[in-house]
Write an enzyme that holds these catalytic residues in place. Structure first.
Site, PDB file in Angstrom:
ATOM      1  N   ASP A   1      -7.536   2.363   7.232  1.00 51.55           N
ATOM      2  CA  ASP A   1      -7.435   2.343   5.774  1.00 51.55           C
ATOM      3  C   ASP A   1      -6.755   1.076   5.285  1.00 51.55           C
ATOM      4  OD1 ASP A   1      -8.760   4.669   5.396  1.00 51.55           O
ATOM      5  OD2 ASP A   1      -6.962   5.911   5.138  1.00 51.55           O
TER       6      ASP A   1
ATOM      7  N   ASP B   1      -0.891  -1.007   5.776  1.00 50.13           N
ATOM      8  CA  ASP B   1      -0.672  -0.339   7.057  1.00 50.13           C
ATOM      9  C   ASP B   1      -1.555  -0.948   8.147  1.00 50.13           C
ATOM     10  OD1 ASP B   1       1.127   1.365   5.964  1.00 50.13           O
ATOM     11  OD2 ASP B   1      -0.294   3.014   5.644  1.00 50.13           O
TER      12      ASP B   1
ATOM     13  N   GLU C   1       0.841  -1.188   0.000  1.00 50.41           N
ATOM     14  CA  GLU C   1       0.000   0.000   0.000  1.00 50.41           C
ATOM     15  C   GLU C   1       0.881   1.246   0.000  1.00 50.41           C
ATOM     16  OE1 GLU C   1      -2.154   0.201   3.627  1.00 50.41           O
ATOM     17  OE2 GLU C   1      -2.969   2.196   3.229  1.00 50.41           O
TER      18      GLU C   1
ATOM     19  N   ASP D   1      -3.669   0.273  10.084  1.00 46.23           N
ATOM     20  CA  ASP D   1      -4.704   1.225  10.493  1.00 46.23           C
ATOM     21  C   ASP D   1      -6.005   0.918   9.756  1.00 46.23           C
ATOM     22  OD1 ASP D   1      -4.290   2.049   7.920  1.00 46.23           O
ATOM     23  OD2 ASP D   1      -3.421   3.994   8.436  1.00 46.23           O
TER      24      ASP D   1
END
Ligand code: TTJ
Length: 650
Positions: A512, A508, A435, A510
């Site tokens: 997203d 990641d 990503e 998180d």
């Protein structure tokens, strides 16, 4: 010589000999546990529970047990309780020992005590309770039968004392309690509530009317779940379609029996395009399908075509609907119970009994044909959905023929963003989908260039739920993934052409990142399923914390249930009287430089990666439906339920 003619000395000698065989049998289990339970990993540990529970399920299927309870005790031991007839306790002529003792001490002694009825469960390994006994530091059994409680205990398979009556009772049933042996299960002896609960719920769906519960008594995580479905596999179909729109409300359900083989089918169409057909044989999920699925598919296609012709919904000039056409949007669960199931295939999850094709076909055809006649409005909807699918298929085929040469998915057009590896050995090669461009940059310079390729993707990829085929094919991120993999697309898909045998999703830690991961898994689940089935798909596990002394990172903490505990321990390790280490929280891969990314997440020697199973991906697909589908309510509920977790990452 007959039994009667043998003298006592001879009988005693035979008994000793048989006891030695018993111990040798269970010793063999301890020497090669993997041969009996598949592995000694977390998977094998949980297998012990199913080996015991299967016996109670059999007693329920025989019509005698109605309640089964599973407990994870405070000390991570397991108790299974049922209210069946109780394992027989009478002395068997052949062995001179109580039947229950034989069940737990003799390899392959199943539950067949002449009582008619066949064992339905345990077809996959089905090795019996003695294996669980051999692999437990301690196991005890209490049989409630004929007004008495009978009790016996074992240590690593060895009898502690003779079977004893320890009290009176007015109930009946069997209770088994065991503690898995840490010498055998070296990876973990800690049970996973969610894993047990998921399968227990599935058993409740598969065995209509059964009441089965799981209770976790461990301190701080006490919880319980009770399952009971009067609808059986119809309830299962409703559960799968929970967040989807359906074209008729109640699933179609049929059951029947022929030559001692029982067949149940439940099915319902969603308004979507995705097919979910799950099959089971003797409660075992037959991931690879087999003869029951084959019989069902053939019958479904034929009955719908016959009905469509008879009712002039298909004209004479029209082609028949194909299997793919009539399964578009279909959710179906097929469950057969067979006295002698043959499991085949790579993972032994393909039903092989050839007679089952005909039986499933016949039973389902009759019932489904009748259903269509009796429910013309639903029948019309089903046929129209199939016709729509067929039109779309024909249009897509034409479009493909025109553009085939220019589809651009050929390997000669490898995407520009791909940093390929130098080796040509696909079995050794890994594709990292990363990503973001900055993390992509670190991954490119940190990687092992011989075997690791990097494909950076940017932002959110397309929502494949809503998009048409040509739109999916036009999406650049998706195209580059398919081109890089080299497997082709749609009808041309070929997993043997995969250019990498590991496809690693690296996003990641998180919200997203989780979203992109879900999107990718959904894409792979729907359009690259064989890659999943081959076990090629992984999720990278980058660290969540780095513990720093000065500018040097001393230790990385991986994400997980224990992350905070491990962090505190690491902080203490690097604290001295004057100073404490500083802690870096990694929110994104981009915060790590190339060396760090390699050392923590990509280096095969040190990294942690989670392999994605088809079931994991199906779960992602379900969540995805909920987050992206038309229904607002479940989405709101999900976001509210998970709000606590997601805000942590913002
Ligand atoms: C077999 O046929 C005669 C009557 O008893 C039947 C029997 O064995 N029933 C039975 C076994 N119910 N429950 C079990 C059982 C339960 C647990 C938890 C563990 C084991 C090994 C068996």
């Amino acid at each position: 010589m007959t039994e009667e003619n043998k003298n006592l000395a001879e009988l005693a000698k035979e008994y000793d000999a048989s006891q030695i065989q018993v111990l040798e049998g269970l010793e063999a289990v301890r020497m090669r546990p993997g041969m009996y339970i598949g592995s000694t990993s977390k998977e094998g540990l949980h297998h012990l529970v199913w080996e015991i529970v299967d016996n109670s399920i059999d007693e329920a299927l025989a019509g005698f047990a109605t309640h089964i309870e599973v407990f994870i005790e405070k000390d991570n031991s397991i108790t299974v309780v049922d209210d069946g007839r109780g394992i027989p306790v009478d002395i068997q002529e052949k062995t001179g020992r109580p039947a229950v003792e034989t069940v737990f001490t003799v390899l392959h002694a199943g539950g067949k005590f002449g009582g008619g009825g066949y064992k339905v469960s345990g077809g996959l390994h089905g090795v019996g309770s003695s294996v669980v006994n051999a692999l437990s530091t301690q196991l005890d059994v209490s049989v409630y039968r004929d007004g008495k409680i009978h009790y016996q205990e074992y240590r690593r398979g060895h009898v502690v004392d003779d079977l004893k009556v320890i009290g009176d009772t007015d109930r009946h049933g069997t209770t088994v309690h065991f503690t898995p042996d840490g010498e055998i299960f070296t990876e973990t002896t800690v049970f996973d509530f969610d894993k047990l609960a998921k399968r227990i719920q599935e058993l409740a769906f598969l065995n209509r009317g059964l009441r089965i519960s799981i209770t976790d008594k461990r301190e701080g995580i006490e919880q319980e779940q009770h399952y009971h479905y009067e609808g059986g596999i119809s309830s299962y179909v409703e559960f799968i379609n929970e967040n989807k729109d359906v074209i008729f409300d109640t699933p179609i359900y049929t059951d029947g029996e022929m030559d001692g083989i029982s067949v149940e089918v439940a099915m319902q169409y969603t308004t979507g395009y995705h097919e979910t057909v799950m099959s089971f044989a003797n409660n075992i999920h037959t991931h690879e399908g087999g003869t029951h699925e084959q019989g069902f598919r053939t019958a479904l296609t034929r009955v719908i075509n016959d009905y469509a012709r008879q009712n002039k919904l298909l004209k004479e000039k029209d082609d028949n609907l194909t299997g793919d056409d009539v399964r578009e949007g279909l959710t179906a669960v097929i469950s057969v119970k067979h006295p002698n199931p043959q499991f085949e295939g790579q993972t032994k999850t393909k039903l092989g009994n050839s007679e089952v094709v005909k039986i499933t076909n016949r039973l389902f055809s009759d019932a489904f044909g009748r259903f269509l006649l009796e429910n013309p409005q639903i029948a019309k909807k089903i046929v129209e959905k199939g016709i729509l699918a067929s039109k779309a298929r024909i249009a897509a085929k034409r479009a493909r023929e025109v553009t085939r040469k220019k589809s651009g998915l050929e390997i000669s057009n490898l995407p520009g963003k791909l940093a390929d590896c130098s080796s040509n050995d696909a079995t050794m090669n890994e594709l990292f989908i990363v990503e973001g461009d900055s993390a992509g940059g670190s991954a490119k310079s940190g990687r092992d260039r011989e075997h690791q390729a990097i494909l950076p993707i940017r932002g959110k990829i397309l929502n494949v739920e809503k998009a048409s085929m040509d739109k999916i094919l036009a999406n650049e991120e998706i195209r580059s993934l398919f081109t890089a993999m080299g497997t082709g697309f749609g009808a041309d898909f070929d997993v043997t052409k995969a250019r990498y045998h590991k496809l690693v999703i690296m996003t990641d830690a998180d919200v997203d990142g989780a979203h992109i991961r879900t999107l990718l898994l959904t894409l792979i689940y729907r359009f690259m399923r064989p890659v999943l089935e081959a076990g090629y798909v992984y999720i990278a596990q980058p660290p969540i914390y780095g513990v720093k002394v000065g500018s040097e990172i001393k230790e990385y903490i991986q994400p997980g249930a224990n992350q905070e505990v491990e962090l505190q321990a690491a902080i203490e390790r690097y604290s001295n009287g004057r100073s404490k280490p500083s802690v870096q929280r990694y929110k994104g891969l981009g915060e790590m430089d190339d060396h760090q990314l390699w050392a923590t997440t990509m280096d095969p020697e040190n990294r942690l990666m989670a392999r994605v199973s088809v079931d994991d991906a199906a779960e992602a697909d379900k969540i995805f439906d909920m987050l992206m589908g038309d229904k607002v309510e479940p989405r709101r509920e999900f976001i509210e339920e998970n709000a606590v977790y997601s805000t942590l990452d913002i």
